[in-house]
Design an enzyme around this catalytic site. Structure first.
Site, PDB file in Angstrom:
ATOM      1  N   HIS A 272       0.838  -1.203   0.000  1.00  0.00           N
ATOM      2  CA  HIS A 272       0.000   0.000   0.000  1.00  0.00           C
ATOM      3  C   HIS A 272       0.877   1.259   0.000  1.00  0.00           C
ATOM      4  O   HIS A 272       0.764   2.121  -0.878  1.00  0.00           O
ATOM      5  CB  HIS A 272      -0.915  -0.021   1.234  1.00  0.00           C
ATOM      6  CG  HIS A 272      -1.798   1.173   1.381  1.00  0.00           C
ATOM      7  ND1 HIS A 272      -3.131   1.176   1.048  1.00  0.00           N
ATOM      8  CD2 HIS A 272      -1.538   2.430   1.826  1.00  0.00           C
ATOM      9  CE1 HIS A 272      -3.648   2.368   1.279  1.00  0.00           C
ATOM     10  NE2 HIS A 272      -2.703   3.149   1.767  1.00  0.00           N
ATOM     11  N   GLU A 273       1.776   1.339   0.977  1.00  0.00           N
ATOM     12  CA  GLU A 273       2.634   2.524   1.062  1.00  0.00           C
ATOM     13  C   GLU A 273       3.574   2.585  -0.139  1.00  0.00           C
ATOM     14  O   GLU A 273       3.931   3.669  -0.614  1.00  0.00           O
ATOM     15  CB  GLU A 273       3.423   2.535   2.375  1.00  0.00           C
ATOM     16  CG  GLU A 273       2.565   2.470   3.646  1.00  0.00           C
ATOM     17  CD  GLU A 273       1.495   3.552   3.739  1.00  0.00           C
ATOM     18  OE1 GLU A 273       1.639   4.601   3.075  1.00  0.00           O
ATOM     19  OE2 GLU A 273       0.493   3.325   4.450  1.00  0.00           O
ATOM     20  N   HIS A 276       1.902   4.474  -2.889  1.00  0.00           N
ATOM     21  CA  HIS A 276       2.068   5.925  -2.678  1.00  0.00           C
ATOM     22  C   HIS A 276       3.475   6.369  -3.119  1.00  0.00           C
ATOM     23  O   HIS A 276       3.644   7.408  -3.751  1.00  0.00           O
ATOM     24  CB  HIS A 276       1.918   6.270  -1.192  1.00  0.00           C
ATOM     25  CG  HIS A 276       0.502   6.279  -0.685  1.00  0.00           C
ATOM     26  ND1 HIS A 276      -0.464   7.082  -1.234  1.00  0.00           N
ATOM     27  CD2 HIS A 276      -0.089   5.606   0.339  1.00  0.00           C
ATOM     28  CE1 HIS A 276      -1.603   6.908  -0.559  1.00  0.00           C
ATOM     29  NE2 HIS A 276      -1.403   6.014   0.389  1.00  0.00           N
ATOM     30  N   GLU A 302      -4.435   7.850  -3.018  1.00  0.00           N
ATOM     31  CA  GLU A 302      -4.923   6.579  -2.482  1.00  0.00           C
ATOM     32  C   GLU A 302      -5.256   5.599  -3.597  1.00  0.00           C
ATOM     33  O   GLU A 302      -5.197   4.392  -3.400  1.00  0.00           O
ATOM     34  CB  GLU A 302      -6.124   6.795  -1.558  1.00  0.00           C
ATOM     35  CG  GLU A 302      -5.798   7.502  -0.248  1.00  0.00           C
ATOM     36  CD  GLU A 302      -4.796   6.756   0.637  1.00  0.00           C
ATOM     37  OE1 GLU A 302      -4.685   5.510   0.523  1.00  0.00           O
ATOM     38  OE2 GLU A 302      -4.118   7.420   1.439  1.00  0.00           O
TER      39      GLU A 302
END
Lengths: 509, 509
Positions: A272-273, A276, A302
Site C-alpha cells: 500500500h505505502e 504511494h 490513495e
C-alpha cells in the site's frame, strides 16, 4: 510580451525562488515528522514540537507574505499569465489558491495549531497504547475547535464539511460524495450479504501463526523492488501507523508495522505505502522543488496505494507468480497452500474492527462510518467527547460488531490527531479511481494480466508513470481521470470489479 | 532601571524570541545532518543539501538581521545590561560575538558554503570508500578557499590560523598551543620511547577475532546506561564516522561503527560519544532553547568524551567490574582473560595510522600532525592537492609509519569535509582538561576509584554534572577549569597521568 522580457522574468524568478524555499522547508519538516514517528526519543518531542511550530510558522508566513501577494498579483495579470509555460501557469494557479486560503488564518493561530497537532500525535499514540480515550480527548477537542474556526475563516461552502473535503479532493462536494457512496452502498451491501450467506468460506488459517519478523521484512523489500520502488531514493522503516512520505522526489520513505502472528498485515501495508511511494518517486524532474511535485489529490494518491495493494497484490495472478518466493521465506509454514487457496484466503470478506486490516469490500463501510461521523462533527457540532459512543453504535449498525475497546475503535487511526478531517473519503475515492484506471490499463496493455502473473510488474508501473505519476500536480484529478478513461469518476468500475472478484472467490451464482 | 520596566523587558523578550527561533532552526538542521549520516537515501542528498542551504541561510540571516543589531545595541547599553540576570547577560554577550562575526560574511557566500559542505561530506564518504583523494580534492579546495576568505572577513588575529582556533576554543592562540604541545612532546615522546624499548609487551590478541555485532551493540548500550546516558532522551545508531549530536537537551543522539573483527572499536567509540552526550543531556533546563544550551568549547566537550573513554573506560578498576559482563556477551571468547590482562591489552601503545583507533599516548601525536598541517594550510598557503604527500611524510617522521593509502591517511577524518579546520587541537586540549578535572574529582570524592571498580559510575557523573555539564555555555572554558582546579589549563596533569599509567602497564623503571 515575451517571457524573455526582463520585466516579466523577474517576478517569475522571484516567485520560483520563494515557492522553492517554501517547498524546501516543507521537505525538512517532512523529515522531522518522519523522525518523530520512526524513533525520535520520547523526552525530546516537546522541544521538537516547538521547533516544528517555529519553522511551520515561518513557511506559513512566506506563503502569505506581502511579497508573495505582490508577485501573485503581477503573475496573474492576463498578459503576463499568457506568457507563462504550462508548469509556471499551474504553479501560479495553485499558489494563488493556497495564498487565498492561508492569508485568512492569523499566523499566531496557525503556529499554535501546528504545535498542538505535533504534540497530539504522540498523545494519540500513548492513548491508543493505553486504551485511554479520555487522555486524548483534550487534544481532540482543541483540534476540532481549531478546525471549526478555520472553516469559518476559509468560508463555509455548501456545508462546513464541504470546506474540508475540498482540501483533499479539489472540487468534490458532500452532494457528489453522498451520491457516489449511495451507489456503492446499493451494490456492495447486497454483495456482502450474498457473501455472508455463501457456503463456500475460504480457509485462511494459514495466514496466522508465527512469522519471523526478519523474513517478513525481507519479503516486503523483495516485493517493493519488484514494483519498481527505488531503494536508493527511499527506505523502509517501522512505525505504529504505516505511512509513506515524499520528502523530495529522490527521498520517498515508507514505514510498515510487523505483526509476528500475522503474515499479511505488514506485507499489504508495505505494498500500500509502496504504491504511494511509486507515485512520488516518478514525478517528472521538471517539477522537483515546486509545490507541484506531489500527488494531485489524496483520492488519486490513495488510488495508487489501493491499486497496488488490492488490484495487484490481492490478485490471483500475482500470487501464481510470487507464492513460491513467499514460501521460500517461511520454510515449512505454507507448503500445502496453493496459489488459488492463498488468493482466496487473503480475500476473505468479513466484518472487522480495524480499517487497515479490512477486506476490500467492507473497507468502504469503514470509510462511510468515518465520513458520516466527520459530517456530524462539523455540520452538526457533535462533541468529540461523544465520539466513542457514536463510533461504536455505527459499527454495530453497519458491520454488526461493537468494538470492545476504544483502542480497537475510535482510537485506531492517526488521522484526527493530525487534524486531517476530510481525508478518509479519499480511500474509497481511491478505490473507485483505481478500478477505473485498471480498466483503462487493460485496454492499453491487453497482456497486462499475463504480465502480472509472470512477475513483470514494471510495464504497469511504466503505464501509471506515463498516465499518472509523472504529472504530479500538473493535472487536476478530474482532468487526469478524464484523460485516462474518457469519463469522470464512476462508482460502477469498482462495483463491477468487486462483484466479479467475489463471485469467483465465493462461488456466487 | 528595574527589569520589570516595560521599556527594558520588551527588547529582552524579542531577543529571547529571536535567539530561540535560531536555536530551533539549528535543532532541525542538526536532525537533517544526523539523518544524512545515518541512512538518508543516496539519491535524495542533492536536493536535501539545497534545502539545508536554504534553512541555514535563513538562520544566518536572522543572526545578522537589522532587528538583531538593534536589539543587541539596546541590550548592550550599560544600564540595561546591568539589569539583566546572569543567563541573559551571558546570552547577550555570546550573541553579540556571533553577530559581529557573522555580519562580515555576505549571506549568499554563506549559503553557497553550506550547500558545499553539505555535499562534500557525502563526497568524502565516497572518496574514503574508494581511496580516491583526487575525487575529493575539488571539494576540499573550495572549502579551504572559502575558509581563507572567511578569515580575511573576520579579521586575521596574530596569524590566520589563530582566527580559526578561537572559534572552537575561545581565547586560545597558536602561541599558547605551541607551548602546551611543546610541553607534551617533551614528556610524552621520551615516554613513548621507553615503552617501545620495554620487554613487557602486553598481549592483545584476544581483542581481535569474530565478535557478533548484535552482542557488541548490546554491550555498548549496557555501558551507556551505566554511565547514566538516558535512552529516553537519545538513541544509538550507526554511521561511517561516529558522532554525538545534541539536537535539544532531551534528544542527544550517538552513533557508532561496529567492526566485526575488532572488539574495542565500537565499544570505546560509543563510550567516547557517550561522554559528549552526557554533557548535553545534563545542561540545566533554564538554558534549553538558548544558544547557551551546548558545551562551552570543543576542548571542554572533548574532555568529557576522552575522560569517559580513557580515564574511566580504559582503567583497571572499570574492567575489574565490567569484564564479567563483557565475557557474558561473548561466551567462550574471552574466558581466559583476566581484568589485569584485559586492561593491559586495551592500553597497548603502538604507532598506528588511524587517529580514532590510536592509544592514549600516541593519539596526541596524531593531533599534532593535523595541527601542523592546518597551520600550513592557512598560515603558509599549502595547497590541498599536496596534502597526501605532507600527511604521509609527517606520519613517517612522527610515528615511523607511512600510510599505504589515502583512505588510511589523509582521508580518514570527516572534519575537513565539513570545514572544521581548527577543531583537531580540541582533542588534545580535551585530554589535558580531562586529566586536570580527574585530579580535582579525586580530591572531592576520595572513594572515586573504589566506586568505579564496583560499577558505580553515577557519582562521578553527578560531580561532572555539577562542575561542568549543567553550566552549558554559561561559564567560559577558562572560568570552568579555574573553578574546578584553582588553576588555568596545564599540560602536567596529563603527562603525570600517562606516565603513571604506562609505568604500571609496561613495568617501566
Amino acid at each position: 510580451m515575451s517571457s524573455a522580457d526582463p520585466a516579466a522574468s523577474s517576478p517569475l524568478k522571484r516567485f520560483r525562488e520563494l515557492t522553492g524555499r517554501m517547498k524546501q522547508y516543507e521537505e525538512i519538516l517532512g523529515l522531522v515528522y518522519w523522525d518523530m514517528r520512526t524513533g525520535a526519543p520520547r523526552k525530546g518531542i516537546e522541544l521538537r514540537s516547538e521547533a516544528v511550530g517555529a519553522l511551520s510558522a515561518e513557511t506559513f508566513k512566506l506563503s502569505t507574505s506581502a511579497e508573495m501577494g505582490e508577485l501573485l498579483e503581477e503573475l496573474n495579470k492576463p498578459e503576463l499569465k499568457a506568457s507563462l509555460g504550462v508548469i509556471d501557469r499551474r504553479l501560479v494557479e495553485e499558489t494563488t489558491k493556497e495564498f487565498e486560503r492561508n492569508r485568512r488564518i492569523p499566523p499566531d493561530m496557525y503556529r499554535e495549531y501546528v504545535v498542538l497537532t505535533s504534540q497530539s500525535e504522540s498523545a494519540w499514540e500513548e492513548a491508543k497504547e493505553n486504551n485511554d480515550f479520555a487522555g486524548f480527548v483534550p487534544y481532540l477537542e482543541k483540534i476540532v475547535d481549531y478546525t471549526r474556526r478555520f472553516i469559518e475563516l476559509w468560508g463555509v461552502k455548501k456545508t462546513p464539511y464541504d470546506t474540508l473535503l475540498d482540501m483533499y479532493e479539489p472540487g468534490l462536494t458532500t452532494g457528489e460524495l453522498d451520491r457516489l457512496f449511495g451507489e456503492l452502498r446499493e451494490r456492495l451491501v447486497p454483495l456482502a450479504e450474498r457473501i455472508a450467506k455463501s457456503a463456500n468460506k475460504p480457509d485462511r488459517s494459514f495466514l496466522t501463526g508465527e512469522f519471523d519478523k526478519e523474513a517478513q521484512k525481507k519479503f516486503s523489500k523483495l516485493i517493493l523492488k519488484e514494483m519498481g520502488y527505488d531503494f536508493e531514493a527511499g527506505r523502509l522503516d517501522e512505525s505504529v501507523h504505516p505511512f509513506a512520505t515524499g520528502l523530495n522526489k529522490n527521498d520517498v520513505r515508507i514505514t510498515t508495522r510487523y505483526l509476528p502472528e500475522d503474515l499479511t498485515s505488514a506485507l499489504f501495508g508495505t505494498i500500500h505505502e509502496g504504491g504511494h511511494a511509486l507515485y512520488e518517486q516518478n514525478i517528472q524532474d521538471e517539477l522537483a522543488n515546486t509545490p507541484l511535485c506531489t500527488g494531485t489529490s489524496m483520492g488519486i494518491h490513495e488510488s495508487q496505494s489501493r491499486l497496488w495493494e488490492n488490484m495487484i497484490g490481492r490478485s490471483l495472478g500475482f500470487w501464481q507468480n510470487y507464492l513460491p518466493a513467499l514460501k521460500a521465506h517461511f520454510p515449512g509454514q505454507l507448503d500445502d497452500v496453493s496459489a488459488e487457496a492463498f488468493y482466496r484466503g487473503i480475500n476473505v470478506v468479513e466484518p472487522s474492527l480495524i480499517r487497515i486490516e479490512a477486506d476490500e469490500l467492507t473497507y468502504n463501510l469503514h470509510i462511510m462510518i468515518r465520513y458520516e461521523i466527520e459530517k456530524m462533527l462539523f455540520n452538526e457540532e457533535l462533541s468529540p467527547r461523544d465520539l466513542p459512543e457514536v463510533w461504536n453504535r455505527k459499527y454495530e449498525e453497519a458491520l454488526g460488531i461493537r468494538p470492545p475497546s476504544d483502542a480497537l475503535g475510535v482510537l485506531q487511526d492517526v488521522h484526527w490527531s493530525g487534524g486531517a478531517f476530510g481525508y478518509f473519503p479519499s480511500y474509497s475515492l481511491g478505490n473507485m479511481y483505481a478500478a477505473q484506471m485498471m480498466a483503462a490499463a487493460r485496454q492499453d496493455i491487453p497482456e497486462l494480466d499475463e504480465q502480472v502473473a509472470s512477475g513483470r510488474l514494471l510495464p504497469l508501473q511504466a503505464w501509471l508513470t506515463d498516465k499518472v505519476y509523472r504529472h504530479g500536480k500538473l493535472l487536476r484529478p478530474s482532468e487526469l481521470i478524464e484523460r485516462i478513461s474518457g469519463q469522470p469518476l464512476q462508482s460502477a468500475y469498482l462495483c463491477d470489479y468487486l462483484e466479479n472478484k467475489y463471485k469467483d472467490i465465493y462461488r456466487l451464482e
